[in-house]
Motif scaffolding. Structure first.
Motif, PDB file in Angstrom:
ATOM      1  N   TYR A  29       0.835  -1.209   0.000  1.00 57.29           N
ATOM      2  CA  TYR A  29       0.000   0.000   0.000  1.00 57.29           C
ATOM      3  C   TYR A  29       0.869   1.258   0.000  1.00 57.29           C
ATOM      4  O   TYR A  29       0.604   2.209  -0.756  1.00 57.29           O
ATOM      5  CB  TYR A  29      -0.904  -0.015   1.238  1.00 57.29           C
ATOM      6  N   VAL A  30       1.916   1.269   0.819  1.00 59.89           N
ATOM      7  CA  VAL A  30       2.803   2.432   0.878  1.00 59.89           C
ATOM      8  C   VAL A  30       3.531   2.614  -0.456  1.00 59.89           C
ATOM      9  O   VAL A  30       3.666   3.745  -0.960  1.00 59.89           O
ATOM     10  CB  VAL A  30       3.813   2.279   2.036  1.00 59.89           C
ATOM     11  N   ALA A  31       3.995   1.506  -1.037  1.00 62.18           N
ATOM     12  CA  ALA A  31       4.693   1.592  -2.324  1.00 62.18           C
ATOM     13  C   ALA A  31       3.773   2.131  -3.414  1.00 62.18           C
ATOM     14  O   ALA A  31       4.191   2.927  -4.265  1.00 62.18           O
ATOM     15  CB  ALA A  31       5.231   0.218  -2.717  1.00 62.18           C
ATOM     16  N   LYS A  32       2.508   1.721  -3.389  1.00 64.66           N
ATOM     17  CA  LYS A  32       1.545   2.225  -4.379  1.00 64.66           C
ATOM     18  C   LYS A  32       1.380   3.729  -4.245  1.00 64.66           C
ATOM     19  O   LYS A  32       1.383   4.459  -5.251  1.00 64.66           O
ATOM     20  CB  LYS A  32       0.203   1.528  -4.176  1.00 64.66           C
ATOM     21  N   LYS A  33       1.243   4.216  -3.002  1.00 68.27           N
ATOM     22  CA  LYS A  33       1.072   5.649  -2.791  1.00 68.27           C
ATOM     23  C   LYS A  33       2.311   6.420  -3.215  1.00 68.27           C
ATOM     24  O   LYS A  33       2.216   7.488  -3.854  1.00 68.27           O
ATOM     25  CB  LYS A  33       0.774   5.914  -1.301  1.00 68.27           C
ATOM     26  N   ILE A  35       4.713   5.537  -5.381  1.00 67.44           N
ATOM     27  CA  ILE A  35       4.882   5.504  -6.838  1.00 67.44           C
ATOM     28  C   ILE A  35       3.875   6.424  -7.514  1.00 67.44           C
ATOM     29  O   ILE A  35       4.221   7.191  -8.425  1.00 67.44           O
ATOM     30  CB  ILE A  35       4.736   4.058  -7.348  1.00 67.44           C
ATOM     31  N   TYR A  36       2.630   6.379  -7.057  1.00 71.32           N
ATOM     32  CA  TYR A  36       1.593   7.199  -7.691  1.00 71.32           C
ATOM     33  C   TYR A  36       1.885   8.689  -7.518  1.00 71.32           C
ATOM     34  O   TYR A  36       1.781   9.474  -8.464  1.00 71.32           O
ATOM     35  CB  TYR A  36       0.239   6.858  -7.085  1.00 71.32           C
ATOM     36  N   ARG A  37       2.280   9.082  -6.290  1.00 69.93           N
ATOM     37  CA  ARG A  37       2.573  10.496  -6.056  1.00 69.93           C
ATOM     38  C   ARG A  37       3.806  10.952  -6.806  1.00 69.93           C
ATOM     39  O   ARG A  37       3.844  12.061  -7.352  1.00 69.93           O
ATOM     40  CB  ARG A  37       2.756  10.740  -4.557  1.00 69.93           C
ATOM     41  N   SER A  38       4.839  10.102  -6.874  1.00 70.01           N
ATOM     42  CA  SER A  38       6.064  10.465  -7.585  1.00 70.01           C
ATOM     43  C   SER A  38       5.795  10.636  -9.078  1.00 70.01           C
ATOM     44  O   SER A  38       6.234  11.613  -9.692  1.00 70.01           O
ATOM     45  CB  SER A  38       7.144   9.407  -7.356  1.00 70.01           C
ATOM     46  N   VAL A  39       5.062   9.678  -9.645  1.00 71.04           N
ATOM     47  CA  VAL A  39       4.759   9.773 -11.077  1.00 71.04           C
ATOM     48  C   VAL A  39       3.868  10.975 -11.361  1.00 71.04           C
ATOM     49  O   VAL A  39       4.069  11.705 -12.341  1.00 71.04           O
ATOM     50  CB  VAL A  39       4.085   8.462 -11.555  1.00 71.04           C
ATOM     51  N   GLN A  63      -1.075  -1.340  -8.948  1.00 69.84           N
ATOM     52  CA  GLN A  63      -1.752  -2.390  -8.186  1.00 69.84           C
ATOM     53  C   GLN A  63      -0.976  -3.717  -8.190  1.00 69.84           C
ATOM     54  O   GLN A  63      -1.392  -4.658  -7.525  1.00 69.84           O
ATOM     55  CB  GLN A  63      -3.156  -2.625  -8.759  1.00 69.84           C
ATOM     56  N   SER A  64       0.104  -3.786  -8.946  1.00 68.81           N
ATOM     57  CA  SER A  64       0.853  -5.048  -9.030  1.00 68.81           C
ATOM     58  C   SER A  64       1.540  -5.391  -7.716  1.00 68.81           C
ATOM     59  O   SER A  64       1.845  -6.557  -7.454  1.00 68.81           O
ATOM     60  CB  SER A  64       1.894  -4.955 -10.159  1.00 68.81           C
ATOM     61  N   GLY A  65       1.793  -4.411  -6.868  1.00 68.94           N
ATOM     62  CA  GLY A  65       2.436  -4.687  -5.596  1.00 68.94           C
ATOM     63  C   GLY A  65       1.597  -5.564  -4.699  1.00 68.94           C
ATOM     64  O   GLY A  65       2.133  -6.364  -3.908  1.00 68.94           O
ATOM     65  N   PHE A  66       0.276  -5.478  -4.812  1.00 70.30           N
ATOM     66  CA  PHE A  66      -0.594  -6.322  -3.999  1.00 70.30           C
ATOM     67  C   PHE A  66      -0.498  -7.789  -4.429  1.00 70.30           C
ATOM     68  O   PHE A  66      -0.647  -8.686  -3.602  1.00 70.30           O
ATOM     69  CB  PHE A  66      -2.039  -5.833  -4.090  1.00 70.30           C
ATOM     70  N   ALA A  67      -0.273  -8.029  -5.723  1.00 70.37           N
ATOM     71  CA  ALA A  67      -0.074  -9.405  -6.179  1.00 70.37           C
ATOM     72  C   ALA A  67       1.200  -9.992  -5.577  1.00 70.37           C
ATOM     73  O   ALA A  67       1.227 -11.159  -5.154  1.00 70.37           O
ATOM     74  CB  ALA A  67      -0.012  -9.446  -7.705  1.00 70.37           C
ATOM     75  N   LEU A  68       2.262  -9.185  -5.519  1.00 74.49           N
ATOM     76  CA  LEU A  68       3.502  -9.641  -4.892  1.00 74.49           C
ATOM     77  C   LEU A  68       3.304  -9.877  -3.398  1.00 74.49           C
ATOM     78  O   LEU A  68       3.825 -10.857  -2.833  1.00 74.49           O
ATOM     79  CB  LEU A  68       4.603  -8.606  -5.117  1.00 74.49           C
ATOM     80  N   ALA A  69       2.523  -9.026  -2.744  1.00 74.91           N
ATOM     81  CA  ALA A  69       2.248  -9.209  -1.313  1.00 74.91           C
ATOM     82  C   ALA A  69       1.458 -10.488  -1.083  1.00 74.91           C
ATOM     83  O   ALA A  69       1.689 -11.202  -0.094  1.00 74.91           O
ATOM     84  CB  ALA A  69       1.478  -7.996  -0.778  1.00 74.91           C
ATOM     85  N   ALA A  70       0.522 -10.801  -1.968  1.00 77.52           N
ATOM     86  CA  ALA A  70      -0.238 -12.046  -1.834  1.00 77.52           C
ATOM     87  C   ALA A  70       0.672 -13.258  -1.984  1.00 77.52           C
ATOM     88  O   ALA A  70       0.527 -14.261  -1.257  1.00 77.52           O
ATOM     89  CB  ALA A  70      -1.354 -12.078  -2.880  1.00 77.52           C
TER      90      ALA A  70
END
Length: 371
Positions: A29-33, A35-39, A63-70
């Motif tokens: 979740y943190v990585a998604k935020k 990456i999204y803010r940086s981009v 959203q791919s980070g959640f697949a890796l977390a799973a």
């Protein structure tokens, strides 16, 4: 940390498993935020606007980070479950009843169906945007209708696919829900009316996203002029001239009188009432009103301007000037500018606008009357 707290079928769960799962999804979740803010910051600083396929890929990447977390969450169970294979874990039914049997494999299928439905919806939305970009005359409201219909269809199909993935008999579900819907229908008649009206608005096309409409809300005598910004199944979001976003039931737009400024002729005739004092030169007043109206750039000069003497009012001569202009979102601003010009001309030519006056007479007790 490795002591078993509870079991999921054949899988033993300890505090370490829970900690790893929580940390994995939190980091995703943190990585998604980040990456999204940086981009977003980079694109804004570089004045780059992503749309279409690039925007879709950016959403999927975030959203791919959640697949890796799973994946990490599943692998962490190997720490304290060496003798249990992943296949055995998937085949184990944690809900086992005569009619419903749910295993972890079913749960994974449900997750994949939900994720796949979102991917398919993004692809279809991209396809619709491309098709409408090729036709320059296409309206944004029509594109919105196709997108919303695709959204509803995909969600319904995904729902039935989830029932199949959970080995739930769809006929049993529909049969049991029929009686429930009958009972709910009696108590939620207005809700179903709004939902049916929503489909009418989406398919009929009489009111679309981006249209400017005028209607009465029933609370005030003055009509509301608003812009349609979103049509949902039950409600419609509109934006007023003051910038306020109102949510109105769809039946308000289908069962009552609505004037759509975006349909039909773009021209409309508007009226400005003016009262002048008795004794004023009505011919001069008429010429001044025409001059003030024709001086405005948004007034159509070829349609002509008419001035009428409507009535001999209580306080003065009630006149009215009528002109043709576009049914613009800023028509009230245009009217105000014309009124300023009328006031300037009236002051220059000594035309007075009367105000109400009252004479008060006091009758004394002696019967004498004093003014």
């Amino acid at each position: 940390m490795l002591e078993t707290q509870f079991t999921l079928g054949l899988i033993k769960v300890c505090y370490l498993n829970i900690l790893i799962i929580a940390i994995s999804f939190f980091l995703a979740y943190v990585a998604k935020k980040i990456i999204y803010r940086s981009v977003k910051h980079y694109l804004t600083s570089a004045n780059i606007h992503l749309e279409g396929r690039k925007a879709t890929w950016l959403k999927l990447l975030s959203q791919s980070g959640f697949a890796l977390a799973a994946y990490v969450s599943v692998k962490c169970f190997n720490i304290n479950n060496e003798g249990v294979t992943f296949k055995e874990f998937l085949d184990n039914h944690f809900i086992d009843t005569p009619r419903i049997k749910v295993s972890f494999e079913n749960v994974i299928y449900v997750i994949l169906i939900i994720f796949g439905a979102r991917v398919v919806l993004n692809v279809i939305r991209l396809f619709i945007q491309r098709r409408f970009k090729r036709h320059k005359m296409s309206e944004i409201g029509t594109e919105y209708v196709y997108t919303q219909v695709a959204k509803y269809v995909i969600n319904v199909l995904a729902f039935f696919c989830i029932l199949v993935a959970l080995d739930v008999d769809a006929t049993l579900f529909l049969g049991g829900s029929a009686a429930l819907l009958v009972g709910l229908g009696l108590g939620l008649q207005d809700v179903f009316k709004d939902m049916f009206s929503g489909f009418v608005l989406l398919f009929e096309g009489s009111i679309r996203v981006g249209d400017v409409v005028e209607f009465n809300d029933g609370k005030s005598s003055e009509a509301i002029v608003a812009k349609i910004i979103r049509i949902n199944v039950r409600t419609t979001q509109i934006e007023t001239r003051d910038g306020n976003v109102l949510i109105v039931p769809n039946t308000k737009l289908t069962q009552e009188y609505i004037e759509n400024w975006s349909h039909g002729s773009t021209l409309s005739r508007f009226r400005l009432p003016v009262t002048v004092a008795y004794g004023s030169d009505t011919h001069l007043v008429s010429e001044l009103l025409k001059q003030a109206v024709l001086s405005h750039p948004k007034v159509h000069k070829t349609k002509g301007v008419d001035v009428r003497l409507n009535d001999f009012g209580e306080n003065g001569l009630q006149m009215e000037v009528m002109f043709w202009a576009d049914q613009s979102w800023d028509i009230n601003v245009y009217k105000s500018e014309i009124r300023f010009e009328i006031d300037r001309l009236f002051r220059h030519y000594k035309i007075s606008i009367p105000y109400p006056q009252r004479d008060m007479r006091i009758i004394q007790s002696s019967g004498e009357m004093k003014d």
